[in-house]
Design an enzyme around this catalytic site. Structure first.
Site, PDB file in Angstrom:
ATOM      1  N   ASP A  78      -6.465 -58.767  77.814  1.00  0.00           N
ATOM      2  CA  ASP A  78      -5.819 -59.199  76.905  1.00  0.00           C
ATOM      3  C   ASP A  78      -6.072 -60.056  76.247  1.00  0.00           C
ATOM      4  OD1 ASP A  78      -3.265 -58.703  74.550  1.00  0.00           O
ATOM      5  OD2 ASP A  78      -1.933 -59.269  76.714  1.00  0.00           O
TER       6      ASP A  78
ATOM      7  N   ASN B 171      -0.670 -49.325  70.563  1.00  0.00           N
ATOM      8  CA  ASN B 171      -1.775 -49.730  69.713  1.00  0.00           C
ATOM      9  C   ASN B 171      -1.821 -49.082  68.695  1.00  0.00           C
ATOM     10  OD1 ASN B 171      -3.672 -51.498  72.508  1.00  0.00           O
ATOM     11  ND2 ASN B 171      -2.250 -51.582  71.007  1.00  0.00           N
TER      12      ASN B 171
HETATM   13  C1  IPE Z   1      -1.967 -54.124  76.414  1.00  0.00           C
HETATM   14  O1  IPE Z   1      -1.779 -55.158  75.540  1.00  0.00           O
HETATM   15  C2  IPE Z   1      -2.882 -52.833  75.910  1.00  0.00           C
HETATM   16  C3  IPE Z   1      -4.659 -53.207  76.094  1.00  0.00           C
HETATM   17  C4  IPE Z   1      -5.153 -54.299  76.338  1.00  0.00           C
HETATM   18  C5  IPE Z   1      -5.213 -52.336  75.343  1.00  0.00           C
HETATM   19  P1  IPE Z   1      -0.875 -55.101  74.237  1.00  0.00           P
HETATM   20  O2  IPE Z   1      -1.816 -56.471  73.645  1.00  0.00           O
HETATM   21  O3  IPE Z   1      -0.762 -54.128  73.619  1.00  0.00           O
HETATM   22  O4  IPE Z   1       0.468 -55.673  75.374  1.00  0.00           O
HETATM   23  P2  IPE Z   1       1.506 -56.598  75.005  1.00  0.00           P
HETATM   24  O5  IPE Z   1       1.954 -55.508  73.755  1.00  0.00           O
HETATM   25  O6  IPE Z   1       1.538 -57.653  74.660  1.00  0.00           O
HETATM   26  O7  IPE Z   1       2.913 -55.870  75.752  1.00  0.00           O
HETATM   27  C1  IPE Z   2      -6.457 -57.084  73.291  1.00  0.00           C
HETATM   28  O1  IPE Z   2      -6.219 -57.958  73.237  1.00  0.00           O
HETATM   29  C2  IPE Z   2      -6.914 -56.087  72.929  1.00  0.00           C
HETATM   30  C3  IPE Z   2      -6.049 -54.445  72.546  1.00  0.00           C
HETATM   31  C4  IPE Z   2      -4.632 -55.075  72.876  1.00  0.00           C
HETATM   32  C5  IPE Z   2      -6.719 -54.054  71.661  1.00  0.00           C
HETATM   33  P1  IPE Z   2      -5.139 -58.577  72.389  1.00  0.00           P
HETATM   34  O2  IPE Z   2      -5.720 -58.166  70.191  1.00  0.00           O
HETATM   35  O3  IPE Z   2      -3.522 -57.497  72.394  1.00  0.00           O
HETATM   36  O4  IPE Z   2      -4.999 -59.800  71.881  1.00  0.00           O
HETATM   37  P2  IPE Z   2      -3.895 -60.505  72.019  1.00  0.00           P
HETATM   38  O5  IPE Z   2      -2.764 -60.238  72.908  1.00  0.00           O
HETATM   39  O6  IPE Z   2      -3.050 -60.776  70.469  1.00  0.00           O
HETATM   40  O7  IPE Z   2      -4.073 -62.037  72.174  1.00  0.00           O
HETATM   41 MG    MG Z   3      -2.188 -58.299  73.363  1.00  0.00          MG
END
Ligand code: IPE
Ligand code: IPE
Ligand code: MG
Length: 252
Positions: A28, A76
């Site tokens: 994340d 996602n």
């Molecule tokens: C979890 O991260 C999914 C991945 C790392 C692929 P998200 O960024 O989607 O999770 P939330 O929305 O903060 O719970």
């Molecule tokens: C994790 O990084 C990657 C995916 C969930 C695909 P994020 O895109 O969730 O990054 P933040 O949480 O917005 O910083």
């Molecule tokens: Mg995230």
């Protein structure tokens, strides 16, 4: 900043103790990594893909049996279409570039999730790398794509019911997308969030959880070693008392 010799020392310490067999990571913070640099979110995802390469290499070198990376959740799919598109593109690029290195290092590529939902070009590339690396004995790298833990449990329950036998723990286990992988030892989440976000709900039952504020694109070999060292300092009791685990007055 810790220097290379500190890392070597940490690695030596980690190597002297039992390793987790199965490590999973909620990768994340790509978006936040980019935002603090004034860059578009996609730049964070690109740097995140580089971290995947580095951490996979480090895990293999260390001797971890299974590394499972949460790359794209079922939820996602609801992100803006251009971000989803960019992530799919990066995934294809990753698979194309990494096939040789995976093969050379005996890494078997595996994928879990509702893979049918992936665009055809991603699905076919995934399948061809999976087949090409199927003989890898060194480590299993599992990408969780279009993955949701609840969705996986529904899938497992449906399979168990369709088989007509008892719907017990073993039947559910057998229907999980992770069937065949070692049980989960260590679950890492980067970027400060302290939640599971629908990842490996069943498998995390007795996993050790490790959270770090480091954004995923900055997570590297040293961060992995730090997480594993933290894991190694814990006592896993699985519901028993400490004495039952170590013997009275005993040490681990
Ligand atoms: C979890 O991260 C999914 C991945 C790392 C692929 P998200 O960024 O989607 O999770 P939330 O929305 O903060 O719970
Ligand atoms: C994790 O990084 C990657 C995916 C969930 C695909 P994020 O895109 O969730 O990054 P933040 O949480 O917005 O910083
Ligand atoms: Mg995230």
């Amino acid at each position: 900043m810790p220097g290379p010799s500190d890392t070597a020392e940490l690695e030596a310490r980690v190597r002297a103790r039992p390793l987790p067999r199965h490590v999973a990571i909620i990768m994340d913070g790509n978006g936040r990594w980019a935002r603090v640099r004034g860059l578009p979110r996609v730049a964070g995802h690109r740097q995140g893909a580089a971290a995947v390469r580095a951490v996979t290499r480090a895990a293999r070198r260390l001797g971890i049996d299974a590394l499972t990376l949460y790359a794209f959740s079922m939820q996602n799919w609801s992100r803006p279409a251009d971000e989803v598109e960019a992530l799919m593109l990066l995934l294809v690029e990753f698979l194309e570039k990494e096939q040789q290195e995976l093969l050379a290092n005996g890494i078997r590529l595996n994928a879990i999730g509702d893979l049918e939902r992936l665009p055809a070009r991603v699905g076919s590339r995934l399948e061809s790398v999976r087949q090409a690396t199927a003989g890898g004995q060194g480590m299993t790298l599992t990408l969780a794509l279009s993955y949701g833990g609840r969705e996986e449990l529904v899938h497992a329950a449906r399979l168990a019911a369709a088989r007509g036998g008892p719907v017990d723990e073993a039947a559910l286990e057998a229907g999980l997308w992770t069937c065949g992988l070692p049980s989960l030892d260590l679950l890492i989440r980067t970027s400060g969030e302290r939640r599971i976000s629908n990842f490996l709900l069943w498998q995390a039952a007795y996993a050790e959880l490790y959270f770090t504020d480091v954004h995923w694109p900055d997570f590297d070999e040293r961060e992995l070693l730090t997480a594993v060292a933290d894991f190694q300092a814990r006592q896993r009791r699985f519901g028993l008392t400490g004495d039952q685990v170590t013997g009275p007055g005993g040490r681990e």
